[in-house]
Scaffold this motif. Structure first.
Motif, PDB file in Angstrom:
ATOM      1  N   UNK A 117      -0.623 -13.073  12.432  1.00  0.00           N
ATOM      2  CA  UNK A 117       0.452 -12.650  13.337  1.00  0.00           C
ATOM      3  C   UNK A 117       1.574 -11.984  12.545  1.00  0.00           C
ATOM      4  N   UNK A 118       1.892 -12.547  11.395  1.00  0.00           N
ATOM      5  CA  UNK A 118       2.967 -12.009  10.555  1.00  0.00           C
ATOM      6  C   UNK A 118       2.593 -10.630  10.008  1.00  0.00           C
ATOM      7  N   UNK A 119       1.336 -10.437   9.662  1.00  0.00           N
ATOM      8  CA  UNK A 119       0.890  -9.148   9.141  1.00  0.00           C
ATOM      9  C   UNK A 119       1.010  -8.068  10.213  1.00  0.00           C
ATOM     10  N   UNK A 120       0.641  -8.390  11.438  1.00  0.00           N
ATOM     11  CA  UNK A 120       0.662  -7.406  12.518  1.00  0.00           C
ATOM     12  C   UNK A 120       2.076  -7.132  13.013  1.00  0.00           C
ATOM     13  N   UNK A 121       2.869  -8.198  13.229  1.00  0.00           N
ATOM     14  CA  UNK A 121       4.177  -8.040  13.859  1.00  0.00           C
ATOM     15  C   UNK A 121       5.356  -8.106  12.902  1.00  0.00           C
ATOM     16  N   UNK A 122       5.128  -8.466  11.639  1.00  0.00           N
ATOM     17  CA  UNK A 122       6.195  -8.486  10.656  1.00  0.00           C
ATOM     18  C   UNK A 122       7.119  -9.683  10.746  1.00  0.00           C
ATOM     19  N   UNK A 123       6.731 -10.704  11.482  1.00  0.00           N
ATOM     20  CA  UNK A 123       7.548 -11.919  11.587  1.00  0.00           C
ATOM     21  C   UNK A 123       6.626 -13.098  11.867  1.00  0.00           C
ATOM     22  N   UNK A 124       7.103 -14.281  11.551  1.00  0.00           N
ATOM     23  CA  UNK A 124       6.322 -15.479  11.815  1.00  0.00           C
ATOM     24  C   UNK A 124       6.285 -15.772  13.307  1.00  0.00           C
ATOM     25  N   UNK A 125       5.181 -16.330  13.801  1.00  0.00           N
ATOM     26  CA  UNK A 125       5.090 -16.614  15.236  1.00  0.00           C
ATOM     27  C   UNK A 125       5.895 -17.840  15.625  1.00  0.00           C
ATOM     28  N   UNK A 126       6.318 -17.863  16.872  1.00  0.00           N
ATOM     29  CA  UNK A 126       6.886 -19.101  17.422  1.00  0.00           C
ATOM     30  C   UNK A 126       5.687 -19.979  17.761  1.00  0.00           C
ATOM     31  N   UNK A 127       5.661 -21.159  17.259  1.00  0.00           N
ATOM     32  CA  UNK A 127       4.545 -22.049  17.497  1.00  0.00           C
ATOM     33  C   UNK A 127       4.765 -22.784  18.809  1.00  0.00           C
ATOM     34  N   UNK A 138      -4.766 -20.094  17.862  1.00  0.00           N
ATOM     35  CA  UNK A 138      -4.776 -20.899  16.636  1.00  0.00           C
ATOM     36  C   UNK A 138      -5.212 -20.072  15.433  1.00  0.00           C
ATOM     37  N   UNK A 139      -6.171 -19.169  15.636  1.00  0.00           N
ATOM     38  CA  UNK A 139      -6.635 -18.325  14.543  1.00  0.00           C
ATOM     39  C   UNK A 139      -5.526 -17.377  14.082  1.00  0.00           C
ATOM     40  N   UNK A 140      -4.747 -16.870  15.029  1.00  0.00           N
ATOM     41  CA  UNK A 140      -3.687 -15.914  14.689  1.00  0.00           C
ATOM     42  C   UNK A 140      -2.464 -16.561  14.061  1.00  0.00           C
ATOM     43  N   UNK A 141      -2.282 -17.872  14.223  1.00  0.00           N
ATOM     44  CA  UNK A 141      -1.119 -18.531  13.618  1.00  0.00           C
ATOM     45  C   UNK A 141      -1.493 -19.387  12.412  1.00  0.00           C
ATOM     46  N   UNK A 142      -2.772 -19.343  12.014  1.00  0.00           N
ATOM     47  CA  UNK A 142      -3.225 -20.112  10.858  1.00  0.00           C
ATOM     48  C   UNK A 142      -3.159 -19.257   9.599  1.00  0.00           C
ATOM     49  N   UNK A 143      -2.823 -19.877   8.502  1.00  0.00           N
ATOM     50  CA  UNK A 143      -2.712 -19.177   7.215  1.00  0.00           C
ATOM     51  C   UNK A 143      -4.074 -18.625   6.805  1.00  0.00           C
ATOM     52  N   UNK A 144      -4.096 -17.353   6.450  1.00  0.00           N
ATOM     53  CA  UNK A 144      -5.324 -16.704   5.991  1.00  0.00           C
ATOM     54  C   UNK A 144      -5.295 -16.693   4.474  1.00  0.00           C
TER      55      UNK A 144
END
Length: 95
Positions: free
Chosen positions: A80-90, A66-72
């Motif tokens: 997740x987007x910063x690390x992998x360059x794409x939005x996560x599949x929820x 939840x922390x990795x898919x929540x807007x910072x």
């Protein structure tokens, strides 16, 4: 696992190692604050579900997910987007 195997595994899985200055007050404070936030979230979830606090390891993956898919708000992106360059599949099936 020796160093060569570790580096090869990181390369195969596209894992980037980031090194910072060890035990510097600035980064140490950020790490401690993050750890405290995760600990508080785990405790709150376990209390809401009336589960024993010894079951924390089962909830840890849910909290980190939840922390990795929540807007910072500082970067206005999902970690997740910063690390992998794409939005996560929820995934909605976390229980």
């Amino acid at each position: 696992m020796n160093l060569e195997q570790h580096l090869k595994m990181c390369e195969e899985h596209n894992i980037k190692q980031v090194f910072g200055a060890p035990r510097t007050p600035t980064t140490q404070g950020l790490v401690e604050r993050n750890n405290l936030t995760v600990k508080e979230n785990i405790t709150n979830i376990l209390k809401e579900r009336d589960q024993n606090l010894n079951k924390w390891c089962k909830v840890l993956s849910e909290v980190t997910y939840k922390k990795n898919i929540s807007l910072h708000r500082a970067i206005n992106k999902v970690p997740y987007e910063v690390v992998f360059g794409m939005l996560p599949r929820v995934l909605c099936s976390i229980k």
